[in-house]
Write an enzyme that holds these catalytic residues in place. Structure first.
Site, PDB file in Angstrom:
ATOM      1  N   LYS A 146      18.767  12.439 -31.737  1.00 24.46           N
ATOM      2  CA  LYS A 146      17.532  11.953 -32.375  1.00 24.46           C
ATOM      3  C   LYS A 146      17.759  11.802 -33.878  1.00 24.46           C
ATOM      4  CE  LYS A 146      14.238  14.997 -33.586  1.00 24.46           C
ATOM      5  NZ  LYS A 146      13.787  14.893 -34.988  1.00 24.46           N
ATOM      6  N   ASN A 147      18.353  12.813 -34.486  1.00 24.94           N
ATOM      7  CA  ASN A 147      18.459  12.814 -35.953  1.00 24.94           C
ATOM      8  C   ASN A 147      19.584  11.932 -36.455  1.00 24.94           C
ATOM      9  OD1 ASN A 147      16.263  14.433 -36.018  1.00 24.94           O
ATOM     10  ND2 ASN A 147      17.378  16.322 -36.416  1.00 24.94           N
TER      11      ASN A 147
ATOM     12  N   CYS B 139       3.832  19.073 -42.395  1.00 25.29           N
ATOM     13  CA  CYS B 139       4.572  19.405 -41.168  1.00 25.29           C
ATOM     14  C   CYS B 139       4.447  20.920 -40.991  1.00 25.29           C
ATOM     15  CB  CYS B 139       6.031  18.986 -41.370  1.00 25.29           C
ATOM     16  SG  CYS B 139       7.026  19.318 -39.932  1.00 25.29           S
TER      17      CYS B 139
ATOM     18  N   ARG C 131       7.612  19.592 -46.910  1.00 29.74           N
ATOM     19  CA  ARG C 131       8.672  18.589 -46.712  1.00 29.74           C
ATOM     20  C   ARG C 131       8.694  17.649 -47.922  1.00 29.74           C
ATOM     21  NH1 ARG C 131       9.941  18.428 -41.183  1.00 29.74           N
ATOM     22  NH2 ARG C 131      11.917  17.513 -41.773  1.00 29.74           N
TER      23      ARG C 131
ATOM     24  N   ASP D 183      17.428  24.131 -36.790  1.00 21.90           N
ATOM     25  CA  ASP D 183      16.810  23.543 -35.600  1.00 21.90           C
ATOM     26  C   ASP D 183      17.105  24.331 -34.343  1.00 21.90           C
ATOM     27  OD1 ASP D 183      17.220  20.072 -36.644  1.00 21.90           O
ATOM     28  OD2 ASP D 183      15.874  21.663 -37.282  1.00 21.90           O
TER      29      ASP D 183
ATOM     30  N   ARG E 187       8.690  14.506 -28.489  1.00 18.84           N
ATOM     31  CA  ARG E 187       9.161  13.843 -29.726  1.00 18.84           C
ATOM     32  C   ARG E 187      10.682  13.929 -29.833  1.00 18.84           C
ATOM     33  NH1 ARG E 187       7.157  15.718 -35.184  1.00 18.84           N
ATOM     34  NH2 ARG E 187       8.809  14.216 -35.653  1.00 18.84           N
TER      35      ARG E 187
HETATM   36  C1  EPZ Z   1      16.580  16.937 -41.302  1.00 22.69           C
HETATM   37  O1  EPZ Z   1      15.328  16.936 -41.920  1.00 22.69           O
HETATM   38  C2  EPZ Z   1      16.264  16.975 -39.819  1.00 22.69           C
HETATM   39  N1  EPZ Z   1      15.445  15.812 -39.490  1.00 22.69           N
HETATM   40  C3  EPZ Z   1      15.518  18.256 -39.486  1.00 22.69           C
HETATM   41  O2  EPZ Z   1      15.355  18.282 -38.085  1.00 22.69           O
HETATM   42  C4  EPZ Z   1      16.373  19.433 -39.912  1.00 22.69           C
HETATM   43  O3  EPZ Z   1      15.667  20.635 -39.644  1.00 22.69           O
HETATM   44  C5  EPZ Z   1      16.692  19.328 -41.410  1.00 22.69           C
HETATM   45  O4  EPZ Z   1      17.352  18.087 -41.675  1.00 22.69           O
HETATM   46  C6  EPZ Z   1      17.592  20.442 -41.896  1.00 22.69           C
HETATM   47  O5  EPZ Z   1      18.762  20.452 -41.136  1.00 22.69           O
HETATM   48  C7  EPZ Z   1      16.017  14.608 -39.424  1.00 22.69           C
HETATM   49  O6  EPZ Z   1      17.209  14.448 -39.643  1.00 22.69           O
HETATM   50  C8  EPZ Z   1      15.120  13.469 -39.047  1.00 22.69           C
HETATM   51  P1  EPZ Z   1      15.807  18.216 -45.471  1.00 22.69           P
HETATM   52  P2  EPZ Z   1      15.191  16.564 -43.480  1.00 22.69           P
HETATM   53  O7  EPZ Z   1      15.423  17.108 -46.359  1.00 22.69           O
HETATM   54  O8  EPZ Z   1      16.366  15.761 -43.906  1.00 22.69           O
HETATM   55  C9  EPZ Z   1      14.096  20.742 -48.967  1.00 22.69           C
HETATM   56  C10 EPZ Z   1      14.169  18.505 -36.064  1.00 22.69           C
HETATM   57  O9  EPZ Z   1      13.621  19.487 -35.536  1.00 22.69           O
HETATM   58  N2  EPZ Z   1      13.973  19.451 -49.642  1.00 22.69           N
HETATM   59  O10 EPZ Z   1      17.233  18.484 -45.199  1.00 22.69           O
HETATM   60  O11 EPZ Z   1      13.886  15.975 -43.754  1.00 22.69           O
HETATM   61  C11 EPZ Z   1      13.072  20.887 -47.842  1.00 22.69           C
HETATM   62  O12 EPZ Z   1      11.874  21.429 -48.335  1.00 22.69           O
HETATM   63  C12 EPZ Z   1      14.015  18.263 -37.552  1.00 22.69           C
HETATM   64  O13 EPZ Z   1      14.891  17.687 -35.454  1.00 22.69           O
HETATM   65  C13 EPZ Z   1      13.593  19.422 -50.985  1.00 22.69           C
HETATM   66  O14 EPZ Z   1      13.361  20.444 -51.608  1.00 22.69           O
HETATM   67  O15 EPZ Z   1      15.237  17.987 -44.087  1.00 22.69           O
HETATM   68  C14 EPZ Z   1      13.751  21.826 -46.880  1.00 22.69           C
HETATM   69  O16 EPZ Z   1      13.501  23.142 -47.278  1.00 22.69           O
HETATM   70  C15 EPZ Z   1      13.080  19.279 -38.201  1.00 22.69           C
HETATM   71  N3  EPZ Z   1      13.477  18.208 -51.585  1.00 22.69           N
HETATM   72  C16 EPZ Z   1      15.238  21.527 -47.064  1.00 22.69           C
HETATM   73  O17 EPZ Z   1      15.356  20.821 -48.308  1.00 22.69           O
HETATM   74  C17 EPZ Z   1      13.738  17.041 -50.939  1.00 22.69           C
HETATM   75  O18 EPZ Z   1      13.629  15.954 -51.561  1.00 22.69           O
HETATM   76  C18 EPZ Z   1      15.802  20.693 -45.967  1.00 22.69           C
HETATM   77  O19 EPZ Z   1      15.053  19.538 -45.927  1.00 22.69           O
HETATM   78  C19 EPZ Z   1      14.122  17.100 -49.584  1.00 22.69           C
HETATM   79  C20 EPZ Z   1      14.248  18.310 -48.951  1.00 22.69           C
END
Ligand code: EPZ
Length: 421
Positions: free
Chosen positions: A22-23, A117, A122, A308, A400
């Protein structure tokens, strides 16, 4: 709305085939906006989030042909529109991945902020920072991110935040940099396999990228990209979820089609708990040991233990003798599953971003409420071992991110049925 009704106690046995990631497919589908030519994406799981991304691409006036039965999606964005609306974006965080390709293709785009979320805040500050570094003027107004530029110019971009690197943030910068003028070096890039897979697809489209999958990615911008045909990598989280399902039910399951190299951290922790995990040419075989050992787990960016898989491991630890400690470093509030697990008899306590789990002898079935994708999976796993019947409500959360989870579990011997709430 639908629910899953599970009667616990059956050890899972047999073979399960893992679908596409998915990701990985979500950012790759967004990347098809980078060319006016047709792209073909294969091994795409039939998920609600994938259908939402297809709806977004259609809204942007791309031609989309989705062969759900065979997991093939054809996309051709000859002249995409530049506004991704809240009504669709709010359904899925990954919609934010439209920013990079739309900006690179159109130089002017608006994408609704993805919204809240349940797993926690996020933000997209790193996305905004990275695209600004490439020359975009980024403004946030009326719930939309507005990105515009005369041209994108390659430069150094640091993608680390206080929680480490960002996965979709790295994807966005990568998708913008491939059409920028000159060279971009992304430092503290996310190392998740999904980023390497996105880069693999972009390279097939004619992009010049080195280092993807590692912390430093170098991109040589090109004038335009052409269509490509790509099969996405297997879903490592679906595979990990089935590994835990085999362990927790004391079963013996062959997991086919997964990439074992993407599951080292999960395998390491399951083996530490006393679960038997073996790999033979493309198959991961998991058999639950007679009894397991308590663990200490801390979630980290890849290749560390994946956030995850945190909820699923909490379920396993809830019936493992001893005291387990699970610390969540990526989304400190990602513990919605604990209160529902307590309804099943789990003995869990939460100290800030750390769950203290005292193993109990058994869980007892009860109605529970799904709250987010992985928490739902954790509750399904709990139902597989709880005495009696467990109802997991609001399973649209499961749908989802897991394709036919109930069917695949039933095929392995689980007593699980889908019904209307
Ligand atoms: C990806 O989300 C995955 N989703 C998530 O999977 C996964 O949990 C996550 O990476 C971490 O591995 C997809 O790839 C679609 P992040 P993403 O931006 O990229 C902080 C699932 O269950 N952050 O890596 O959106 C944020 O708050 C989903 O399949 C900032 O501070 O996650 C978080 O604490 C859930 N500023 C951490 O980084 C930003 O601009 C990780 O967020 C962006 C993120």
């Amino acid at each position: 709305m639908e629910k899953l009704i599970i009667s616990g106690g059956s050890p899972l046995k047999g073979t399960v085939h893992i679908g596409g990631s998915k990701n990985s497919c979500l950012p790759i589908l967004a990347a098809t906006l980078l060319t006016r030519e047709k792209c073909v994406i294969r091994n795409v799981p039939d998920l609600a989030d994938v259908r939402t991304m297809c709806d977004l691409l259609k809204w942007l006036s791309a031609r989309v042909k989705h062969d759900r039965a065979n997991g093939v999606i054809e996309v051709q964005a000859e002249s995409p529109l530049g506004v991704a609306p809240y009504e669709l974006v709010r359904k899925m965080r990954a919609s934010v991945c439209l920013l990079g390709p739309l900006l690179a293709r159109l130089r002017n785009c608006k994408v609704s902020l993805p919204g809240g979320c349940v797993i926690g805040n996020r933000p997209i500050d790193q996305h905004v920072k990275g695209l600004s570094r490439l020359g975009a003027e980024m403004t946030i107004e009326n719930g939309y991110v507005h990105a515009r530029c005369n041209e994108l110019v390659g430069t150094d971009v640091f993608m680390g935040g206080r929680f480490g690197s960002t996965v979709t943030g790295t994807a966005n910068i990568l998708m913008a940099a491939v059409l920028a003028k000159g060279t971009t070096v992304i430092d503290c890039a996310a190392c998740e396999p999904e980023i390497a897979d996105l880069a693999h697809f972009l390279i097939k489209m004619g992009a010049k990228i080195t280092g993807a999958g590692g912390p430093t990615i170098e991109v040589e911008g090109v004038a335009e990209l052409h269509g490509a045909d790509h099969a996405v990598i297997p879903d490592r989280i679906e595979a990990g979820t089935f590994m835990v399902a085999a362990a927790i039910t004391g079963g013996d399951v062959e997991i086919k089609g997964a990439c074992a190299a993407h599951l080292s951290a999960v395998r390491d922790k399951l083996e530490e708990a006393g679960v038997n995990v073996t790999r033979t040419n493309g198959t991961i075989r998991v058999s639950g040991g007679a009894s397991h050992r308590a663990l200490e787990i801390t979630t980290m960016p890849y290749p560390g233990f994946p956030t995850d898989m945190q909820a699923q491991m909490c379920t396993l630890m809830s019936i493992t003798p001893g005291i387990s400690v699970v610390t969540e470093k990526i989304y400190p509030n990602r513990f919605m599953h604990l209160s529902e697990m307590a309804r099943l008899g789990a003995d869990v306590a939460l100290e800030s971003n750390t769950a203290i789990i005292k193993g109990v002898n058994y869980l007892s079935g009860a109605p529970v409420m799904a709250s987010d994708l992985r928490a739902s999976a954790a509750l399904v796993l709990a139902g597989l071992v709880a005495d009696g019947e467990t109802e997991v409500n609001r399973i649209y959360h499961v749908d989802r991110g897991y394709e036919k989870l109930d069917q695949k579990l039933r095929h392995l011997g689980a007593h699980i049925e889908r019904a209307d709430e």
